[in-house]
Design a protein around this motif. Sequence first.
Motif, PDB file in Angstrom:
ATOM      1  N   UNK A 172       5.370  -4.796  -1.787  1.00 22.34           N
ATOM      2  CA  UNK A 172       6.284  -4.771  -2.926  1.00 22.34           C
ATOM      3  C   UNK A 172       7.672  -4.358  -2.507  1.00 22.34           C
ATOM      4  N   UNK A 173       7.738  -3.336  -1.642  1.00 25.24           N
ATOM      5  CA  UNK A 173       9.049  -2.867  -1.179  1.00 25.24           C
ATOM      6  C   UNK A 173       9.744  -3.922  -0.339  1.00 25.24           C
ATOM      7  N   UNK A 174       8.980  -4.629   0.492  1.00 27.51           N
ATOM      8  CA  UNK A 174       9.585  -5.611   1.399  1.00 27.51           C
ATOM      9  C   UNK A 174       9.771  -6.970   0.756  1.00 27.51           C
ATOM     10  N   UNK A 175       9.255  -7.197  -0.447  1.00 25.71           N
ATOM     11  CA  UNK A 175       9.335  -8.524  -1.066  1.00 25.71           C
ATOM     12  C   UNK A 175      10.782  -8.877  -1.390  1.00 25.71           C
ATOM     13  N   UNK A 176      11.231 -10.102  -1.078  1.00 24.23           N
ATOM     14  CA  UNK A 176      12.605 -10.511  -1.378  1.00 24.23           C
ATOM     15  C   UNK A 176      12.789 -10.722  -2.871  1.00 24.23           C
ATOM     16  N   UNK A 177      13.987 -10.425  -3.352  1.00 29.97           N
ATOM     17  CA  UNK A 177      14.312 -10.638  -4.754  1.00 29.97           C
ATOM     18  C   UNK A 177      14.572 -12.119  -5.013  1.00 29.97           C
ATOM     19  N   UNK A 217      -3.981   0.030  -1.068  1.00 29.80           N
ATOM     20  CA  UNK A 217      -2.880   0.501  -1.912  1.00 29.80           C
ATOM     21  C   UNK A 217      -1.601   0.677  -1.103  1.00 29.80           C
ATOM     22  N   UNK A 218      -1.740   1.231   0.118  1.00 31.36           N
ATOM     23  CA  UNK A 218      -0.563   1.404   0.974  1.00 31.36           C
ATOM     24  C   UNK A 218       0.047   0.064   1.360  1.00 31.36           C
ATOM     25  N   UNK A 245     -13.248   4.674  -0.161  1.00 31.39           N
ATOM     26  CA  UNK A 245     -11.991   5.384  -0.391  1.00 31.39           C
ATOM     27  C   UNK A 245     -10.948   5.010   0.656  1.00 31.39           C
ATOM     28  N   UNK A 246     -11.375   4.906   1.913  1.00 32.34           N
ATOM     29  CA  UNK A 246     -10.443   4.528   2.980  1.00 32.34           C
ATOM     30  C   UNK A 246      -9.916   3.116   2.765  1.00 32.34           C
ATOM     31  N   UNK A 247     -10.814   2.193   2.441  1.00 31.81           N
ATOM     32  CA  UNK A 247     -10.389   0.812   2.202  1.00 31.81           C
ATOM     33  C   UNK A 247      -9.430   0.736   1.022  1.00 31.81           C
ATOM     34  N   UNK A 248      -9.742   1.467  -0.064  1.00 30.71           N
ATOM     35  CA  UNK A 248      -8.864   1.461  -1.233  1.00 30.71           C
ATOM     36  C   UNK A 248      -7.498   2.062  -0.900  1.00 30.71           C
TER      37      UNK A 248
END
Length: 317
Positions: free
Chosen positions: A209-214, A202-203, A195-198
Amino acid sequence: MPFGLLTGLGAALSWGTMDVLSALAGRRVGSLLVTAGVVVAGALLLLVLALVGGMSIELAPRTVAVAAVLGVISAGAYFAYFTGLRVGPISVVSGMVAAYGGLTVVLSVAFRGETLTLTQAFGAAIATVGVILTGIAFEGGLRGTRFAGPGVVFAVVALVLFAMMAITTDVALESAGWLEVLLVSRIVTAGVSLLVVAGVALANRRRVVVAAPRGPGPGMTGNVAPSAPERRPGTALASRGRILGAIAVAGALDVLGLVSFSIGLERAPTWLVGLASSFGPAVTILVAVALLGERLKPIQWAGLGGVAIGMIAIAFP
């Protein structure tokens, strides 16, 4: 040789060897994955032992609850210890965690009603001073005192949790056999670890995804920085195979240590088995210094000596 001392030393040999494999694998893939891999491999091995032995699990609710608590404590101890081995010098972290044997003696007296002689109390005090000297590097007097590395903080957490594991295991063994207790607790440990690894994965994925350049906008060429040279598939597979092999062997060694430790607790005092098992990091220290080229400062060598003297005084009142 007393039976408790013999089984404790058996656990020490297994765990000390396991530490080296876990530390080396953790520096490749991270402590979270190594922890999860070791405990899952151990749970599978215990399940095989239970199936081969035809074990029928009929445990009282209290026993299941205590074993489940033991599993959660074990997960925390393993995460803290393997993280300390990854970020700090193996020899220092292992030397500090060895003090869980002295703490086990104190907890056995406080919560299990076992006796502590004056010689044993003196040994515990010497071991505590040794731990402080091992984990702290003195530079420039008192104002320059600092922790020797980030691994020390994780080592302190691990030694407390390992001592709690010894006491909780002893409580669980009052109403069930060692295989039942280890199987239930290890399944819980594996579940918590996964659970911790998952959750971490996920985090991290959301962060990426948030930091990925467009993509390139109008008028932009869309050029990107050159990527790093790719590794040959054969080399990558061989490296991955070695890491998985090290984790699998570490899981097997962990189970061997747990079996020896638990059998000892069934027939010998908790303080004796816990103390003897705490010499496992001594195996790790010898390997780290002799084969991996790690070096200790003189004051840290003195600290390790204090830990050893304290442990001997506790074991032989």
